[in-house]
Design an enzyme around this catalytic site. Structure first.
Site, mmCIF file in Angstrom:
data_model
loop_
_atom_site.group_PDB
_atom_site.id
_atom_site.type_symbol
_atom_site.label_atom_id
_atom_site.label_comp_id
_atom_site.label_asym_id
_atom_site.label_seq_id
_atom_site.Cartn_x
_atom_site.Cartn_y
_atom_site.Cartn_z
ATOM 1 N N GLU A 46 55.903 11.442 28.650
ATOM 2 C CA GLU A 46 55.739 12.773 28.073
ATOM 3 C C GLU A 46 54.720 12.746 26.938
ATOM 4 O O GLU A 46 54.312 11.681 26.466
ATOM 5 C CB GLU A 46 57.104 13.285 27.580
ATOM 6 N N ASN A 47 54.330 13.956 26.524
ATOM 7 C CA ASN A 47 53.305 14.088 25.499
ATOM 8 C C ASN A 47 53.672 15.273 24.606
ATOM 9 O O ASN A 47 54.241 16.259 25.087
ATOM 10 C CB ASN A 47 51.946 14.336 26.186
ATOM 11 N N ALA A 48 53.317 15.177 23.330
ATOM 12 C CA ALA A 48 53.585 16.278 22.394
ATOM 13 C C ALA A 48 52.924 17.568 22.871
ATOM 14 O O ALA A 48 53.441 18.660 22.628
ATOM 15 C CB ALA A 48 53.104 15.919 20.995
ATOM 16 N N TYR A 50 52.900 19.268 25.779
ATOM 17 C CA TYR A 50 53.794 19.103 26.938
ATOM 18 C C TYR A 50 53.112 18.984 28.299
ATOM 19 O O TYR A 50 53.472 18.115 29.088
ATOM 20 C CB TYR A 50 54.810 20.247 26.987
ATOM 21 N N CYS A 55 55.063 12.569 35.569
ATOM 22 C CA CYS A 55 56.333 12.111 36.137
ATOM 23 C C CYS A 55 56.313 10.620 36.485
ATOM 24 O O CYS A 55 55.243 10.016 36.658
ATOM 25 C CB CYS A 55 56.634 12.886 37.413
ATOM 26 N N GLU A 57 57.153 9.278 39.306
ATOM 27 C CA GLU A 57 56.576 9.048 40.632
ATOM 28 C C GLU A 57 55.058 8.927 40.531
ATOM 29 O O GLU A 57 54.448 8.106 41.205
ATOM 30 C CB GLU A 57 56.952 10.192 41.581
ATOM 31 N N CYS A 88 60.170 16.290 41.798
ATOM 32 C CA CYS A 88 59.715 17.664 41.591
ATOM 33 C C CYS A 88 58.713 18.030 42.698
ATOM 34 O O CYS A 88 58.238 17.166 43.444
ATOM 35 C CB CYS A 88 59.090 17.823 40.204
ATOM 36 N N CYS A 91 55.405 16.127 42.666
ATOM 37 C CA CYS A 91 55.493 14.724 43.097
ATOM 38 C C CYS A 91 55.693 14.623 44.608
ATOM 39 O O CYS A 91 55.206 13.673 45.231
ATOM 40 C CB CYS A 91 56.604 14.008 42.352
HETATM 41 ZN ZN ZN Z 1 57.361 15.067 39.421
#
Ligand code: ZN
Length: 133
Positions: A46-48, A50, A55, A57, A88, A91
């Site tokens: 993740e990143n600040a 967003y 993911c 995968e 998701c 992915c």
């Molecule tokens: Zn995903």
């Protein structure tokens, strides 16, 4: 679990431990087996900002492609929590680029396998490389 699935599970579990998920608090690990038999794993990052995160995968697929491989023969996605987590939508499409429709995608929790799907089940009527001229 079969030994092959166990190997993917173990790789996904180890990757999950390295997930960078300070915002969602939803660490995910994934592992793909390539056509050579090797296993590539990844976690969510993740990143600040967003939308810049990605993911687990995607991380696993990037590791496989970076190693020079192009075909996926099995996938494990591992997430915690009481509700089963599946790949998701984005992915599913990323997997589609490198996998046949009958490739198994195993959704796991920390306790083990929760449910197995095929890519066809998770991404019906999909668009793939063969659609392009
Ligand atoms: Zn995903």
């Amino acid at each position: 679990m079969t030994p092959e699935l166990q190997e993917l599970f173990d790789a996904a579990l180890a990757a999950q431990a390295n997930a960078h998920a300070p915002y969602s608090h939803y660490p995910v690990g994934a592992a793909v087996r390539s056509s050579s038999g090797k296993v590539y794993a990844g976690c969510n990052v993740e990143n600040a900002a967003y939308p810049q995160g990605w993911c687990a995968e995607a991380s696993a697929i990037a590791a496989m492609v970076s190693a020079g491989e192009r075909r996926i023969t099995a996938v494990v996605t591992l997430s915690s929590g009481p509700i089963m987590g599946t790949c998701c939508g984005g992915c599913r499409q990323k997997i589609r680029e490198f996998a046949d429709l009958d490739v198994p995608i195993h959704s796991c929790g920390p306790e083990g396998l929760r449910r197995s799907f095929t890519l066809q089940e998770l991404l019906p009527f999909s668009f793939g490389p063969e659609n392009l001229p």
